[in-house]
Every structure is written in structure tokens, then in C-alpha cells.
Write a protein that holds these residues in place. Structure first.
Motif, mmCIF file in Angstrom:
data_model
loop_
_atom_site.group_PDB
_atom_site.id
_atom_site.type_symbol
_atom_site.label_atom_id
_atom_site.label_comp_id
_atom_site.label_asym_id
_atom_site.label_seq_id
_atom_site.Cartn_x
_atom_site.Cartn_y
_atom_site.Cartn_z
ATOM 1 N N THR A 1 0.906 -1.227 0.104
ATOM 2 C CA THR A 1 -0.048 -0.150 0.007
ATOM 3 C C THR A 1 0.770 1.106 -0.072
ATOM 4 O OG1 THR A 1 -1.673 -1.143 1.266
ATOM 5 C CG2 THR A 1 -1.936 1.409 1.199
ATOM 6 N N VAL B 1 -6.228 -0.728 0.684
ATOM 7 C CA VAL B 1 -6.887 -1.273 -0.447
ATOM 8 C C VAL B 1 -7.710 -2.355 -0.131
ATOM 9 C CG1 VAL B 1 -6.207 -2.653 -2.456
ATOM 10 C CG2 VAL B 1 -4.612 -0.855 -1.684
ATOM 11 N N LEU C 1 -9.777 1.868 -3.520
ATOM 12 C CA LEU C 1 -8.518 2.267 -3.013
ATOM 13 C C LEU C 1 -8.694 3.650 -2.327
ATOM 14 C CD1 LEU C 1 -7.322 0.549 -5.070
ATOM 15 C CD2 LEU C 1 -5.500 2.133 -5.781
#
Length: 269
Positions: A86, A110, A128
Motif C-alpha cells: 500500500t 486497499v 483504494l
């Protein structure tokens, strides 16, 4: 239903002379450098109008398309971010029809869709969440709402992207590209949660790095996206693997079956 009778023929005529030439090949070094303001576009597409909801999702080793659906949320293909860190995933936003400055946003979280399968591409969707809001008076970013119902067969669908504009090698376009579809072209036998579409224009197709790009319903009589209907996933056809990177049968993950999950996930996070 979303209706657009007679618009398909109008679109076909209006884009028939708008083909573009292939651009320079993108090096592997450039493909992994998120500081590039442009990356790689749709094969035999047309120059797109400004789509300020479109973003590029950068990871350490690749990139994909995406769509802003909320001031903190982007939707893309789950395959694009699966197994990636991430803290090395970034959102690039701006007007990709121009050689202008783009904005970058760090990703905080995510979340993969329930039932996502990397082998079958079932439910190939991920959400996201950005650390900072993508909404500002200066940014010009816009959000594309999710469709609430199925469009009729005559509806025109569009997809824009910055993936490869060649089926044979990775080429870099100068601006955002778009491909158009007839909703009625959805292939029989396509999995229930997917759309298998063929473009109006022979040879036009999403391609490498277009995964995650939006599929939207177009407004009647004009080329304005109305709502997000799907997310680009992959392509299929007999020519894939025979010197071709992609094929004209384009597969998208449907938004409607996952709409409640998306809304509930955003609300809970």
C-alpha cells in the motif's frame, strides 16, 4: 433504463476519421517511474475528451487505470494492486488530454471485492482509499457516480485509458484514448458478473495497462459519460498469445452486482 436510441449510428459516423498513429515505445525504466506525466493507450482508439474522473494507479512495478468515485476513493481492477504494498501505491490524477501537471495522492487502504479470483478474474475490483482528499477548487477533479440500473441494448458505452496503443508492442500515446461499444454487443456465454464487448471500430480494444479503467454509459446525443457501469479487466480471443498483446473482445467487471458492497465498504471505512 438508460436509453439512447439512434445514438450508436451517430457515434460511429463521428469517430470514423479519428484514428491515431502509434507513438514511441515505452522503456521498462519509464514504465516504473511514477514521475512520468504520461505513461503508455487503447489500441486504435480515438482522442478522448477530458475525463477528469480518470486516474492512473501506480505500483512499484506497473500501473493501471482507475476511476474517482468519491473524494477519498478510487475504483480499479483488483489484479492491478493484488500483492502490492500500500505504501508504494500512488494515484495520479489530472487532465490526461493535455501535457499538464498532474497531482499524486498516497494510498491509505486497499480493499478487494468479495469473491475476487486472480485466476478467473471474477469480481476483479478493488477500492483504494487515499490519505488526502482529491477534491479541491484547484484540482478540477470530478467523480463519476456508479450506475443504478442496466442500460438498454442500444446504449453507447465508452472506456478511456492510457494503456498500450499497439497490439504488438508497448507504445506511448500523447493523450488519453477512448474506445466505444454498443451495450448490445455483450457476448452470449460471458460470465454473469462480466461484460464481453466488441468495439464499434474494427481493431479498437483496451490493452496492456488499461486494466482498471472505467466503462461508462454515454449521455444521449453527446459524448458525456453518465455513470460508471464497469471496470476493465482483461481481453480474450484467438489472437492472444499469437504475436498479439490483446484482443478485440474486451472483458469488464460489472458494477451493478457489486454496487451495494462498494457503498457499504466506503461507509464502513
Amino acid at each position: 433504463m438508460y436509453t439512447c436510441r439512434g445514438f450508436s449510428f451517430f457515434i460511429l459516423l463521428s469517430v470514423s476519421t479519428m484514428f491515431i498513429d502509434a507513438k514511441n515505445i515505452v522503456s521498462s525504466e519509464n514504465r516504473t517511474n511514477i514521475s512520468q506525466s504520461l505513461v503508455s493507450a487503447i489500441v486504435d482508439g480515438i482522442d478522448s475528451k477530458s475525463r477528469m474522473f480518470f486516474v492512473i494507479v501506480h505500483t512499484t512495478d506497473s500501473y493501471c487505470g482507475g476511476t474517482m468515485i468519491d473524494r477519498h476513493w478510487v475504483i480499479t481492477a483488483a489484479q492491478c494492486v493484488f500483492g502490492r504494498q500500500t505504501d508504494t501505491t500512488h494515484i495520479q490524477a489530472g487532465d490526461f488530454t493535455k501535457q499538464s501537471a498532474k497531482q499524486f495522492y498516497e494510498v491509505k487502504k486497499v480493499i478487494y471485492a468479495d469473491g475476487f479470483d486472480m485466476l478467473t478474474y471474477n469480481n476483479d475490483i478493488a477500492l483504494l482509499k487515499t490519505k488526502k482528499s482529491m477534491r479541491s477548487l484547484r484540482s478540477g477533479h470530478k467523480f463519476l457516480p456508479m450506475c443504478k440500473r442496466e442500460p438498454e441494448d442500444l446504449a453507447v458505452l465508452g472506456s478511456c485509458g492510457m494503456g498500450s496503443d499497439s497490439s504488438y508492442t508497448i507504445n506511448q500515446p500523447s493523450k488519453l484514448q477512448e474506445v466505444l461499444y454498443d451495450h448490445g454487443s455483450n457476448s452470449a456465454g460471458c460470465p454473469e458478473n462480466q461484460l464481453c464487448l466488441i468495439s464499434f471500430l474494427s481493431g479498437s480494444s483496451i490493452c496492456v495497462y488499461d486494466q482498471g479503467s472505467p466503462l461508462y454509459v454515454m449521455s444521449c446525443g453527446q459524448t458525456k459519460p453518465q455513470c460508471l457501469f464497469g471496470v476493465a479487466s482483461h481481453w480474450t480471443g484467438s489472437n492472444v498469445g499469437m504475436g498479439h498483446l490483446c484482443s478485440r473482445v474486451n472483458v469488464f467487471t460489472k458494477i451493478l452486482p457489486l454496487r451495494d458492497w462498494i457503498k457499504n465498504t466506503i461507509r464502513a471505512n
